[in-house]
Enzyme design. Structure first.
Site, short mmCIF file in Angstrom:
data_model
loop_
_atom_site.label_atom_id
_atom_site.label_comp_id
_atom_site.label_asym_id
_atom_site.label_seq_id
_atom_site.Cartn_x
_atom_site.Cartn_y
_atom_site.Cartn_z
N ASN A 144 29.64 48.48 22.52
CA ASN A 144 30.26 49.31 21.28
C ASN A 144 29.13 49.53 19.66
OD1 ASN A 144 31.24 49.91 18.81
ND2 ASN A 144 32.98 48.13 19.16
N ASP A 170 31.19 52.93 23.71
CA ASP A 170 31.23 54.16 22.77
C ASP A 170 29.76 54.57 23.88
OD1 ASP A 170 29.49 52.34 21.60
OD2 ASP A 170 31.30 52.98 19.44
N ASP A 323 36.35 64.70 40.13
CA ASP A 323 37.06 63.43 39.95
C ASP A 323 38.66 63.83 40.87
OD1 ASP A 323 38.78 60.37 39.66
OD2 ASP A 323 40.60 62.79 38.29
N GLU A 352 34.64 63.43 44.73
CA GLU A 352 35.08 62.37 44.78
C GLU A 352 35.59 62.40 46.07
OE1 GLU A 352 38.26 60.50 43.18
OE2 GLU A 352 37.74 58.92 43.14
N HIS A 418 34.56 51.73 39.81
CA HIS A 418 35.67 51.68 38.59
C HIS A 418 37.11 51.78 39.78
CE1 HIS A 418 35.37 56.13 39.06
NE2 HIS A 418 36.55 55.87 38.33
N ASP A 419 36.76 51.93 41.02
CA ASP A 419 38.14 52.32 41.58
C ASP A 419 37.75 51.47 42.73
OD1 ASP A 419 39.39 54.02 40.69
OD2 ASP A 419 37.94 55.59 41.56
N ARG A 467 36.36 45.61 35.13
CA ARG A 467 36.14 46.95 34.18
C ARG A 467 35.85 46.06 33.23
NH1 ARG A 467 40.43 52.29 34.80
NH2 ARG A 467 39.65 52.53 37.47
C1 ARE Z 1 46.13 52.52 36.79
C2 ARE Z 1 46.42 51.13 36.82
C3 ARE Z 1 45.75 50.58 37.29
C4 ARE Z 1 47.36 50.17 38.67
C5 ARE Z 1 47.46 52.33 39.04
C6 ARE Z 1 48.82 52.64 39.52
O1 ARE Z 1 45.01 51.58 35.63
O2 ARE Z 1 45.92 49.35 37.58
O3 ARE Z 1 46.83 50.35 39.94
O4 ARE Z 1 47.60 53.27 37.50
O5 ARE Z 1 49.30 53.62 39.21
C7 ARE Z 1 42.75 56.65 36.74
C8 ARE Z 1 42.56 55.89 36.21
C9 ARE Z 1 43.53 54.17 37.00
C10 ARE Z 1 44.68 54.13 37.07
C11 ARE Z 1 44.81 55.99 37.90
C12 ARE Z 1 46.36 56.15 37.75
O6 ARE Z 1 40.90 54.94 36.44
O7 ARE Z 1 43.23 52.72 36.14
O8 ARE Z 1 45.55 53.76 37.62
O9 ARE Z 1 43.70 57.29 36.88
O10 ARE Z 1 46.95 56.35 35.73
C13 ARE Z 1 42.82 57.20 45.49
C14 ARE Z 1 42.01 59.21 45.12
C15 ARE Z 1 40.64 59.16 44.03
C16 ARE Z 1 41.34 57.71 42.90
C17 ARE Z 1 41.83 56.56 43.74
C18 ARE Z 1 41.08 55.57 42.41
O11 ARE Z 1 41.88 59.57 46.09
O12 ARE Z 1 40.81 60.39 43.97
O13 ARE Z 1 42.77 56.96 44.10
N1 ARE Z 1 40.38 57.72 42.00
C19 ARE Z 1 39.91 58.63 41.20
C20 ARE Z 1 38.93 58.37 39.83
C21 ARE Z 1 40.49 56.83 39.07
C22 ARE Z 1 41.46 57.19 38.06
C23 ARE Z 1 41.49 58.70 39.46
C24 ARE Z 1 41.32 59.32 39.89
C25 ARE Z 1 42.54 59.36 38.69
O14 ARE Z 1 37.76 57.74 40.23
O15 ARE Z 1 39.33 56.05 38.44
O16 ARE Z 1 41.94 56.46 38.33
O17 ARE Z 1 42.46 60.13 37.69
C26 ARE Z 1 41.71 55.33 50.15
C27 ARE Z 1 42.37 56.66 49.67
C28 ARE Z 1 41.74 57.35 48.92
C29 ARE Z 1 42.54 56.10 47.42
C30 ARE Z 1 41.15 55.07 47.56
C31 ARE Z 1 41.41 54.30 46.30
O18 ARE Z 1 40.44 55.39 50.47
O19 ARE Z 1 42.18 57.21 50.58
O20 ARE Z 1 42.29 58.52 48.27
O21 ARE Z 1 41.62 56.91 46.88
O22 ARE Z 1 41.97 54.70 49.24
O23 ARE Z 1 42.95 54.02 46.12
#
Ligand code: ARE
Length: 580
Positions: A144, A170, A323, A352, A418-419, A467
């Site tokens: 921050n 930030d 994304d 991604e 972060h994922d 995170r």
């Molecule tokens: C939120 C909460 C979580 C909760 C989730 C459930 O924070 O605690 O579990 O909701 O609803 C963003 C935020 C997340 C947020 C999410 C939804 O960063 O915190 O989670 O939005 O609001 C798949 C996708 C891939 C995706 C991952 C997460 O294919 O694109 O899932 N990643 C991107 C970003 C994320 C982001 C989003 C997408 C949405 O990097 O940060 O989440 O914009 C296997 C599958 C993949 C899958 C992977 C992981 O390999 O084949 O497809 O990825 O597992 O689950």
């Protein structure tokens, strides 16, 4: 000979131009099956001057061997077929199948062809990717730097996150810590989204043309890019185009006016009135606050591409991470590439895609993807000790053969993000395992990417546990780990063999062995993932060397009678460099 296993596909990862005058040809056979593979190639219109060359076995996975030959060609209108030998048996493999004999007079009827290498079709990566060392920052949790723009009701910086908590990190915070990053040695930063959005992660965009108020403003962002560039650090932003926020103006308009809204077609709304619970429109996952965008709609497409044009041009950024890139249509990505590369040919485009991404990586869409498959293999081998060194290298071999060489050179390789869980968490806190995995990553082909804080020993479960706020109190750091990361980064930056070298796997029962070789320099990366000491005899090298140094400990060794027997302690990695 196992004919069923033999495979070659023209215009794929098995036959692609590496440069305008260099065509890479690969062939798959069953593992340990054939004695020799040759390629017979020539200019299609001048076939009588064809050439015959032995192909090199480059990789082996669970079931197959892979051979490669790189054709250097002035005239790129190429015909080719393969000659396979096993004992007395000789066989030709052409586009029409297998034959004992090959009639050169009718070669044009049989051979595989690469019709022409058009310069625009050559997948050209940015020139800097092999020297890139990335660092990923989840902006809300790094630092921050400007308390004036912090959200109300901040969660204490050191408290465990929940999905909705705000900590106040930030863009000014990143500026303040650029010297830390410079000193760490990285030269690229990938920022998770920074555009206006109500959430802490900002993957639900409300305005694609504004910086989020809690993160700063355009002036601060411009300053960040400038100051990073001054330090030789590139900036890559996150483009979230699969979906937006349910508070995105055009979505609100569609919710209000229904089919009358000029934005109705920007979304996939089934019916009017629009319902949120459960949503009667398409979303990301099942997340109602993230309506899916219809990227095939021409107006929406132009709107999103204009945002890309704006940030790439006005702020001189160095690339985009995309994304949910695998759920967006290919035509959109082709236009996206054109827009980005017209502005800056040296900008990198990183998808991604968690799974095989070849259809996006043939030169017309992405340069690279986040290499979550390497993450998974690294978790299995280094963190969980579930697979052997040989299985690990077979897994890597399968991944390397999936893509053209220039794509492998540009892959964004990561242990965590972060994922995912933090890698140290997957290691159940066993730091030596993380160190070994990092030693692998910084020795491997592709762009190594460190998730903020992994280098100081931060741990945590899957989102939101991964995170936490970066712990800036140095007394809490694992200094030994931090120094180890710094060392790896400095070696990666210095050693051409690690940036540009060919890769060969030579693992034994007890040791992961990877050799990187470049211009009479070679580095053996030896990683012992076991509780016992491991021995290794360095094989004969393709060149005479007198210089032997272990780069991580900086100890030099003397050769004894031209050979070297090395003992690697339990859970330790060595980088053995050989030079003339
Ligand atoms: C939120 C909460 C979580 C909760 C989730 C459930 O924070 O605690 O579990 O909701 O609803 C963003 C935020 C997340 C947020 C999410 C939804 O960063 O915190 O989670 O939005 O609001 C798949 C996708 C891939 C995706 C991952 C997460 O294919 O694109 O899932 N990643 C991107 C970003 C994320 C982001 C989003 C997408 C949405 O990097 O940060 O989440 O914009 C296997 C599958 C993949 C899958 C992977 C992981 O390999 O084949 O497809 O990825 O597992 O689950």
């Amino acid at each position: 000979m196992n004919l069923q296993a033999i495979c070659h596909i023209p215009k794929s990862n098995y036959a692609y131009p590496y440069k305008e005058n260099e065509l890479h040809i690969r062939l798959r056979t069953a593992k340990d099956d054939v004695d020799q593979v040759e390629i017979i190639h020539g200019i299609k219109y001048d076939w009588k001057n064809n050439e015959r060359h032995v192909m090199k076995k480059i990789l082996t996975d669970e079931f197959y061997d892979y051979y490669q030959y790189n054709i250097i060609c002035e005239d790129s209108r190429i015909g080719y077929y393969f000659g396979l030998t096993k004992g007395e048996k000789k066989l030709y493999y052409t586009e029409l199948g297998f034959a004992d004999k090959f009639n050169d007079d009718f070669a044009y009827c049989y051979f595989f062809q690469y019709p022409y290498i058009n310069k625009v079709d050559v997948h050209k990566e940015p020139s800097w990717v092999q020297e890139a060392i990335f660092y990923q920052i989840f902006v809300e949790r790094f630092f921050n730097g400007d308390v004036k723009n912090s959200p109300p009701d901040l969660t204490p910086w050191d408290a465990d996150p929940d999905p909705k908590s705000f900590y106040g990190g930030d863009l000014k915070g990143i500026i303040d810590k650029l010297d830390y990053l410079k000193d760490l040695g990285i030269n690229g930063i990938y920022l998770t989204p920074i555009f206006q959005s109500p959430s802490n992660h900002k993957y639900d965009t409300v305005n694609y043309f504004e910086i989020d108020n809690y993160f700063g403003d355009k002036e601060v962002f411009g300053e960040l890019v400038q100051r990073a560039h001054d330090r030789g650090i590139r900036i890559v932003l996150d483009a979230v185009f699969n979906h937006c926020s349910n508070l995105f103006e055009p979505f609100l308009d569609a919710v209000e006016k229904g089919r009358e809204s000029k934005y109705w077609e920007w979304f996939f709304i089934e019916d009017y009135p629009v319902k949120m619970d459960p949503p009667n429109y398409k979303t990301f996952g099942h997340v109602a606050y993230m309506p899916k965008l219809n990227t095939a709609n021409p107006e929406l497409k132009e709107y999103l591409l204009s945002a890309i044009r704006y940030w790439t041009t006005e702020y001189n950024i160095d690339g985009w991470r995309l994304d949910v890139s695998d759920e967006i249509d290919h035509l959109f990505w082709r236009d996206f590439r054109r827009v980005v590369k017209e502005i800056n040919e040296e900008a990198v485009i990183i998808g991604e895609n968690w799974h095989n991404a070849l259809p996006w990586l043939m030169g017309d869409q992405f340069d690279s993807v986040m290499n979550y498959q390497v993450t998974k293999l690294s978790q299995d081998f280094f963190a969980r000790s579930e697979i052997s060194a040989r299985s690990f290298e077979k897994g890597l071999s399968s991944l390397l053969i999936r893509y053209p060489d220039q794509v492998n050179e540009a892959m964004l390789n990561l242990l965590d993000s972060h994922d995912t869980e933090r890698f140290l968490y997957t290691c159940q806190g066993r730091k030596e395992k993380l160190k070994n995995a990092a030693a692998f990553l910084f020795g491997y082909i592709g762009m190594p990417c460190t998730y903020y804080g992994t280098e100081i020993g931060m741990t945590g479960n899957y989102d939101p546990g991964c995170r936490k706020g970066f712990d800036w109190n140095q007394e809490h750091w694992d200094m030994e780990l931090y120094q180890y990361y710094k060392k790896l980064i400095s070696i990666r930056k210095k050693e051409k063999a690690l940036q540009y070298g060919d890769i060969t796997f030579l693992s034994t029962d007890s040791l992961f062995v990877m050799k990187r070789e470049y211009n009479k320099e070679c580095i053996y990366i030896l990683i012992n993932q076991r509780e016992d000491v491991a021995d290794y005899n360095l094989p004969k090298s393709s060149f005479e060397y007198n210089y032997v140094k272990e780069l991580l400990s900086e100890s030099e060794w003397k050769l004894e009678q031209g050979t070297l027997r090395i003992q690697i302690p339990a859970f330790t990695a060595f980088y053995i460099k050989l030079a003339e």
